[in-house]
Design an enzyme around this catalytic site. Structure first.
Site, short mmCIF file in Angstrom:
data_model
loop_
_atom_site.label_atom_id
_atom_site.label_comp_id
_atom_site.label_asym_id
_atom_site.label_seq_id
_atom_site.Cartn_x
_atom_site.Cartn_y
_atom_site.Cartn_z
N SER A 180 5.78 5.89 11.38
CA SER A 180 7.04 6.37 10.81
C SER A 180 6.78 7.46 9.78
O SER A 180 5.74 7.47 9.11
CB SER A 180 7.71 5.18 10.12
OG SER A 180 8.75 5.61 9.27
N PHE B 235 25.53 7.31 0.35
CA PHE B 235 24.73 6.86 -0.79
C PHE B 235 24.25 8.04 -1.63
O PHE B 235 23.12 8.48 -1.51
CB PHE B 235 23.54 6.02 -0.31
CG PHE B 235 23.94 4.73 0.36
CD1 PHE B 235 25.01 3.98 -0.07
CD2 PHE B 235 23.20 4.25 1.46
CE1 PHE B 235 25.36 2.77 0.55
CE2 PHE B 235 23.55 3.06 2.09
CZ PHE B 235 24.63 2.32 1.64
N TYR C 23 7.64 -2.99 4.34
CA TYR C 23 7.76 -2.46 5.70
C TYR C 23 6.95 -1.16 5.83
O TYR C 23 6.13 -1.01 6.75
CB TYR C 23 9.23 -2.20 6.05
CG TYR C 23 9.40 -1.23 7.20
CD1 TYR C 23 9.22 -1.65 8.51
CD2 TYR C 23 9.69 0.12 6.96
CE1 TYR C 23 9.33 -0.75 9.57
CE2 TYR C 23 9.80 1.01 8.01
CZ TYR C 23 9.62 0.58 9.30
OH TYR C 23 9.72 1.48 10.32
N THR D 92 7.98 7.42 7.15
CA THR D 92 7.95 6.72 5.87
C THR D 92 6.57 6.84 5.21
O THR D 92 6.47 6.76 3.98
CB THR D 92 8.37 5.24 6.06
OG1 THR D 92 8.62 4.67 4.79
CG2 THR D 92 7.33 4.42 6.77
N LYS E 192 11.60 -4.40 11.17
CA LYS E 192 11.82 -3.01 10.73
C LYS E 192 12.90 -2.81 9.67
O LYS E 192 13.27 -1.67 9.40
CB LYS E 192 12.15 -2.15 11.94
CG LYS E 192 13.42 -2.57 12.66
CD LYS E 192 13.87 -1.54 13.67
CE LYS E 192 15.22 -1.91 14.24
NZ LYS E 192 15.74 -0.94 15.17
N LYS F 81 3.28 0.00 8.07
CA LYS F 81 3.01 1.17 8.93
C LYS F 81 1.72 1.85 8.50
O LYS F 81 0.89 2.21 9.32
CB LYS F 81 4.19 2.15 8.90
CG LYS F 81 5.47 1.62 9.52
CD LYS F 81 5.32 1.39 11.02
CE LYS F 81 6.52 0.70 11.64
NZ LYS F 81 6.30 0.21 12.99
N ASN G 239 9.78 -10.96 22.01
CA ASN G 239 10.18 -12.34 21.66
C ASN G 239 11.70 -12.45 21.53
O ASN G 239 12.21 -13.51 21.16
CB ASN G 239 9.47 -12.82 20.38
CG ASN G 239 9.91 -12.02 19.16
OD1 ASN G 239 10.74 -11.11 19.25
ND2 ASN G 239 9.35 -12.36 18.02
N1 UFG Z 1 23.07 6.25 4.36
C1 UFG Z 1 24.31 6.30 3.79
N2 UFG Z 1 25.17 5.27 4.00
C2 UFG Z 1 24.85 4.20 4.77
C3 UFG Z 1 23.55 4.15 5.36
C4 UFG Z 1 22.68 5.19 5.12
O1 UFG Z 1 24.67 7.26 3.09
O2 UFG Z 1 25.66 3.28 4.92
C5 UFG Z 1 22.14 7.37 4.15
C6 UFG Z 1 20.87 6.99 3.44
O3 UFG Z 1 21.04 7.03 2.06
C7 UFG Z 1 19.92 8.05 3.98
C8 UFG Z 1 20.44 8.35 5.37
O4 UFG Z 1 21.77 7.87 5.40
O5 UFG Z 1 20.03 9.19 3.21
C9 UFG Z 1 19.65 7.68 6.47
O6 UFG Z 1 19.54 6.32 6.17
P1 UFG Z 1 19.00 5.26 7.23
O7 UFG Z 1 19.03 3.91 6.59
O8 UFG Z 1 19.70 5.42 8.53
O9 UFG Z 1 17.52 5.75 7.47
P2 UFG Z 1 16.32 5.90 6.42
O10 UFG Z 1 15.94 7.33 6.47
O11 UFG Z 1 16.59 5.31 5.11
O12 UFG Z 1 15.30 4.91 7.08
C10 UFG Z 1 14.62 5.29 8.20
C11 UFG Z 1 14.26 4.10 9.08
C12 UFG Z 1 13.26 3.22 8.40
C13 UFG Z 1 12.13 4.03 7.84
C14 UFG Z 1 12.63 5.14 6.97
C15 UFG Z 1 11.55 5.99 6.48
O13 UFG Z 1 15.41 3.35 9.41
O14 UFG Z 1 12.78 2.32 9.36
O15 UFG Z 1 13.49 5.94 7.73
O16 UFG Z 1 12.02 7.02 5.69
F1 UFG Z 1 11.30 3.30 7.10
#
Ligand code: UFG
Length: 344
Positions: free
Chosen positions: A127, A221, A152, A129, A87, A156, A34
């Site tokens: 995922s 973070f 989200y 997740t 997502k 899943k 879409n």
């Molecule tokens: N992080 C930072 N700074 C940022 C962004 C992220 O330090 O600006 C860190 C987060 O704390 C985490 C790591 O980078 O430790 C990865 O973060 P992401 O947001 O890239 O990915 P996540 O592991 O949080 O999320 C991913 C997918 C989601 C899914 C999730 C499941 O993007 O769709 O994994 O664990 F749900």
């Protein structure tokens, strides 16, 4: 004759890379998207990469009638890869009903339409997740499902159950659930990649936008987690390696090689990398110095998770073997290309 595959969300990040790999392996692809989080130009770029233009229908998977028409217009669809979904974890907390509607109803529509049109195989984008913070690392497919951290994540889990229940009810469907870890990077041509909407929430797009000067500083973070350097650990997988797993899974479904009607595979590298390690790998791979600071923990973050991909390696004969340096270079080249084209 080429086998026809329907790819929902085929102009999106993982979807577009998968369409390229499917076409490179002789499949005839019909994309349904879409365009809520992608651009129609992606279809042109897929054609530039593969020399083949995939069929494209701008249809929302929530629209049962329109989706039904797609199956009629493109007879003989043999399998579906279902990427189309909302997502953003944070947004799902703000707008849970949007997420439940988009992500659940789309799948339900497909599962209802499959028997009607004689389609038996579906690959679903799940995922890691679903594991939450696993008790044992690396995490295997047998690890218990933990209560979801966000709407989200819950979609899943529920979608996995919807597929299992549908198959258990006797519907003539086979499914493969691919549990992705953290997909990053872009196609080596830099013609397709991730195009985040607004301020990126994910690490790598935020990092490359910082490196190119769109963002001032990347915030790590938290550096007080119970990990060797204190930052969170993830399993970052090259999106092209991830895309290739779908092609193998599709062969498996269509060739009737499945051991069960519903199979689950971890799609990761088996390599856990901390946020700080990833930053340093990026700097080493590209020679670009990154401006970053240590900040507070982000609510809802898992401390550490990485895959045990042994089952996928053995059963699918697939491995994610691209190095983190090559992967991060591809992400950087994509960011440079976006700048060149004035997109971001
Ligand atoms: N992080 C930072 N700074 C940022 C962004 C992220 O330090 O600006 C860190 C987060 O704390 C985490 C790591 O980078 O430790 C990865 O973060 P992401 O947001 O890239 O990915 P996540 O592991 O949080 O999320 C991913 C997918 C989601 C899914 C999730 C499941 O993007 O769709 O994994 O664990 F749900």
């Amino acid at each position: 004759m080429k086998e026809r595959i329907l790819v929902t969300g085929g102009t999106g990040y993982i979807g577009s890379h998968t369409v390229v790999e499917l076409q490179n392996n002789g499949y005839d692809v019909v994309i349904v998207d879409n365009l809520s989080n992608s651009r129609a130009e992606v279809v042109d770029n897929i054609e530039k990469i593969t020399g083949i233009r995939p069929a494209f229908e701008k249809v929302d998977c929530l629209d049962y009638e329109k989706l039904d028409e797609v199956f009629t217009k493109y007879p003989g669809i043999k399998g579906i890869i279902h990427f189309a979904a909302s997502k953003a974890v944070g947004e799902s907390v703000q707008k849970p009903l949007l997420y439940y509607r988009n992500n659940l109803v789309s799948l339900i529509n497909l599962l209802e339409l499959m028997p009607k049109h004689g389609v038996s195989g579906i690959i679903f984008s799940s995922s890691c997740t679903v594991y939450g913070q696993p008790d044992k690392l690396p995490v295997t497919e047998e690890a218990p499902i933990k209560k979801a951290e966000s709407p989200y994540g819950n979609t899943k889990q529920i979608n996995e159950e919807i597929i299992r229940d549908t198959v258990a009810s006797g519907s003539p469907i086979h499914a493969i659930l691919l549990r992705y870890f953290n997909p990053i990077g872009a196609h080596p041509t830099a013609l397709i990649g991730e195009l985040p909407n607004g301020v990126p929430q994910n690490l790598v797009p935020y990092l490359t936008q910082t490196a190119i000067g769109i963002r001032e500083k990347l915030t790590v973070f938290g550096d007080n987690y119970n990990t060797p350097d204190g930052s969170c650990i993830r399993d970052y997988i090259y999106v092209v390696d991830l895309a290739k797993a779908h092609v193998i899974a599709m062969h498996r479904i269509l060739d009737d090689k499945q051991k069960d009607k519903v199979e689950v595979f971890n799609i990761g590298t088996g390599r856990g990398l901390s946020v700080l390690e990833l930053i340093h790998s990026f700097e080493a791979a590209t020679g670009v110095k990154l401006n970053y600071q240590i900040g507070a923990r982000r609510a809802g973050d898992i401390e550490q998770v990485w895959a045990d991909p042994a089952y996928a390696n053995k059963e699918l004969g697939w491995t994610a073997d691209t190095s983190i340096e090559d992967t991060l270079r591809s992400a950087w080249n994509w960011q440079l290309k976006l700048r060149e084209e004035g997109i971001q």
